[in-house]
Design an enzyme around this catalytic site. Structure first.
Site, short mmCIF file in Angstrom:
data_model
loop_
_atom_site.label_atom_id
_atom_site.label_comp_id
_atom_site.label_asym_id
_atom_site.label_seq_id
_atom_site.Cartn_x
_atom_site.Cartn_y
_atom_site.Cartn_z
N LYS A 197 0.82 -1.21 0.00
CA LYS A 197 0.00 0.00 0.00
C LYS A 197 0.86 1.27 0.00
CE LYS A 197 -3.85 -2.36 2.22
NZ LYS A 197 -4.80 -2.34 3.36
N PHE B 125 -15.39 2.66 7.07
CA PHE B 125 -13.98 2.79 6.67
C PHE B 125 -13.79 2.86 5.15
CE2 PHE B 125 -14.81 -1.78 7.03
CZ PHE B 125 -14.33 -2.25 5.81
N ASN C 47 -2.12 0.03 6.77
CA ASN C 47 -1.56 -1.20 7.31
C ASN C 47 -0.63 -1.94 6.34
OD1 ASN C 47 -3.35 -2.43 5.56
ND2 ASN C 47 -4.85 -2.88 7.17
N HIS D 233 -1.86 -5.68 1.45
CA HIS D 233 -3.09 -6.45 1.21
C HIS D 233 -2.65 -7.77 0.61
CE1 HIS D 233 -6.94 -7.78 -0.40
NE2 HIS D 233 -6.25 -8.12 -1.48
#
EC number: 2.7.4.6
Length: 137
Positions: free
Chosen positions: A10, A59, A114, A117
């Protein structure tokens, strides 16, 4: 059984210079191979297809915005049990809950950003690979 999975590094992973570290961890684990890799900026349409199941959840919009905030690395990893394995290597979404030694445990800062993925099932991997690498046979 040899599998293929989609992995996205990401924008936070790219911005923080963690591409080599994360790709290296994937390659070193269980002899998995990276068979395709591209740096790209994702458009809204691709993200809508990828994250469509989350539309309407709180989200969703922040996630869409974050995923368009910079380039991502899209890659294909192949190997034995690679789908389950990369998800384990990534660790839980919440970096506080992620164990040391996992990607999110070692480098994660906040839940929304985070780092990585990875497809969560063979069905998801097949769908996601078609979206991100349509020319892959």
């Amino acid at each position: 059984m040899t599998q293929r999975t989609l992995v996205l590094l990401k924008p936070d992973a790219v911005r923080r210079g963690l591409i080599g570290e994360i790709v290296g961890r994937i390659e070193r684990k269980a002899d998995w191979r990276i068979t395709a890799l591209e740096l790209r900026t994702l458009d809204h349409g691709t993200l809508e297809q990828h994250y469509g199941e989350h539309k309407g959840r709180p989200f969703y919009e922040p996630l869409m915005e974050f995923m368009q905030s910079g380039p991502v690395v899209a890659l294909v990893a192949e190997g034995e049990r690679v789908i389950e394995g990369v998800r384990t290597l990534a660790g839980p979404t919440d970096p506080i809950a992620a164990a040391p030694g996992s990607i999110r445990g070692d480098f994660g800062t906040i839940t929304r950003e985070n780092l990585i993925h990875a497809s969560d099932s063979e069905e998801s991997a097949e769908r996601e690979l078609k979206l991100f690498f349509p020319g892959l046979s």
